[in-house]
Design an enzyme around this catalytic site. Sequence first.
Site, mmCIF file in Angstrom:
data_model
loop_
_atom_site.group_PDB
_atom_site.id
_atom_site.type_symbol
_atom_site.label_atom_id
_atom_site.label_comp_id
_atom_site.label_asym_id
_atom_site.label_seq_id
_atom_site.Cartn_x
_atom_site.Cartn_y
_atom_site.Cartn_z
ATOM 1 N N LYS A 148 5.735 35.149 26.129
ATOM 2 C CA LYS A 148 5.906 33.711 26.868
ATOM 3 C C LYS A 148 7.341 32.657 25.714
ATOM 4 C CE LYS A 148 4.182 29.871 28.367
ATOM 5 N NZ LYS A 148 4.819 28.810 28.482
ATOM 6 N N ASN A 149 6.151 32.977 24.624
ATOM 7 C CA ASN A 149 6.671 31.562 24.108
ATOM 8 C C ASN A 149 7.725 31.624 23.341
ATOM 9 O OD1 ASN A 149 4.512 29.652 25.552
ATOM 10 N ND2 ASN A 149 2.861 29.746 24.123
ATOM 11 N N CYS B 271 3.527 21.611 32.684
ATOM 12 C CA CYS B 271 2.206 21.627 33.534
ATOM 13 C C CYS B 271 2.003 20.144 32.837
ATOM 14 C CB CYS B 271 1.283 22.827 32.910
ATOM 15 S SG CYS B 271 1.235 24.185 33.102
ATOM 16 N N ARG C 173 3.343 14.685 26.292
ATOM 17 C CA ARG C 173 4.013 15.786 25.045
ATOM 18 C C ARG C 173 5.198 15.388 24.715
ATOM 19 N NH1 ARG C 173 4.615 21.666 26.281
ATOM 20 N NH2 ARG C 173 2.262 22.488 26.187
ATOM 21 N N ILE D 298 8.480 13.770 23.660
ATOM 22 C CA ILE D 298 9.948 14.067 21.954
ATOM 23 C C ILE D 298 10.427 13.200 21.133
ATOM 24 C CG2 ILE D 298 10.733 16.021 24.451
ATOM 25 C CD1 ILE D 298 12.827 14.174 25.250
ATOM 26 N N ASP D 299 9.692 12.347 21.049
ATOM 27 C CA ASP D 299 9.969 12.068 20.082
ATOM 28 C C ASP D 299 10.586 12.118 19.131
ATOM 29 O OD1 ASP D 299 9.412 10.389 22.327
ATOM 30 O OD2 ASP D 299 7.778 8.335 20.688
ATOM 31 N N LEU D 300 9.754 13.042 17.977
ATOM 32 C CA LEU D 300 9.093 14.302 17.001
ATOM 33 C C LEU D 300 11.056 15.266 16.885
ATOM 34 C CD1 LEU D 300 6.417 15.425 15.854
ATOM 35 C CD2 LEU D 300 7.139 13.456 14.747
ATOM 36 N N ASP E 28 -3.781 26.765 23.422
ATOM 37 C CA ASP E 28 -3.648 27.940 24.758
ATOM 38 C C ASP E 28 -4.953 28.880 25.035
ATOM 39 O OD1 ASP E 28 -1.201 26.920 24.977
ATOM 40 O OD2 ASP E 28 0.257 28.260 24.906
ATOM 41 N N ILE F 244 -5.070 18.845 20.778
ATOM 42 C CA ILE F 244 -4.183 18.912 20.316
ATOM 43 C C ILE F 244 -3.251 17.531 22.095
ATOM 44 C CG2 ILE F 244 -2.002 20.453 21.115
ATOM 45 C CD1 ILE F 244 -3.379 20.699 18.638
ATOM 46 N N ARG G 72 4.719 31.720 35.971
ATOM 47 C CA ARG G 72 4.473 31.167 34.768
ATOM 48 C C ARG G 72 4.690 32.166 33.304
ATOM 49 N NH1 ARG G 72 3.229 25.906 33.061
ATOM 50 N NH2 ARG G 72 5.018 26.203 31.927
#
Length: 417
Positions: free
Chosen positions: A22-23, A116, A121, A123-125, A306, A328, A398
């Site tokens: 998936k990833n 999820c 998490r 998204i600044d980066l 994960d 994480i 998912r």
Amino acid sequence: MQRFIIQGGRRLEGDITVQGAKNSALPILAAALLCEGETVLTNCPKLSDVYAACRILTSIGCKCVMRDRTVTINADVPSRAVIPERLMQEMRSSIIFMGALLGRLGMCTLGFPGGCELGPRPIDLHLQAMRRMGVRITEENGILHCAAPRGLHGARIHLQFPSVGATENILLAAVRAEGETIVTNAAREPEITDLAQFLVKCGARIEGAGSGTIRILGTDKLTGCEYAVMPDRIVTATWLACAASTGGELRLLRTDSGSMTGILDAFEEMGCRCSQSEDTLCFAAGRPLKPLRYIKTMPYPGFPTDAQAIVMASLCKAAGTSVMEETIFENRFRHVEALVRMGADIRVAGRAAVIRGVHAMHGAQVSATDLRGGAAMLAAALGAEGETVLTEISHIDRGYDSPELVLQAVGAKIERR
């Protein structure tokens, strides 16, 4: 609402062919937007997240067709640079379309990603990296408006954290930018390498993917190709956990053991036997399972976040006490309550969980809290005594392609209702 009904206590034994990752599939689907002509993506798992990515591609004017596990994308004439907010909310990795749209059209309008609830998490980066490449970004009522009025240009970008998503977005934008982009402290996950290999096959110039420093020399044209998605290492870990929980033996086909070093090390420490040959992994559960004295989640090549919940499910019946630290995500122990309801002895303090092994688990009615938490409950239920009813399985869908059929084939008594 669908649910799984699982009768536990049945030893798993047999062969499983591992699905595509998936990833890896999701960023490659976004990358197809950068290519002229037709892209054919094989070994693409049938997942709700994959369907969501296909809907995004269709919404911006691409032709996208999925037959069995092959997706065909034609992005010759993308007509819109706007992704509807409802589509962005369907999955967390939807943010990768930012880099792809900027690389192809030089602009995009999109909302914040959903998926999820694992804690913040940010998204600044991603945004900092895009700005370094000449993108102007404004936010209005939760909608991001991004444009590169003078075109994307290469840049030197140092990531404060080796973010997988930010590294992918930089790759997607930089392959069509003018000049060279150098990314330091880049994410090293195998899925990054798979994305880069796809882009290179399409005509991109990338060096160093899979290391901490990636160099990308932009080009003005990419051409679609046929490409097979790599095997899913987290799904592989899930089937190993299911076998470990049931005292079983599995042979996993079409897997990539080289991408699973940290995971396999953990199972071997638990007393399980793992033997590898090319794309086949043979696994036998330890009897009894041994505890993991201490393990913490880390960016690749460390133990992946994960896999934390999934391995924890097996440790619930280990002969001793294990300690797991989550570094994480701050909200990734939501599955613990369900495991305790099934008889586990787990105490959480901050970002650490102490798991004291019990002799037996029992069935219960539980709900999947998120994708990997749901997979953990599935593994625990297979090794528990009695019946477990697992609800909210849309989370599991998912990331897992027909998991009930896979497990039925190796001896599990599980049905979807």
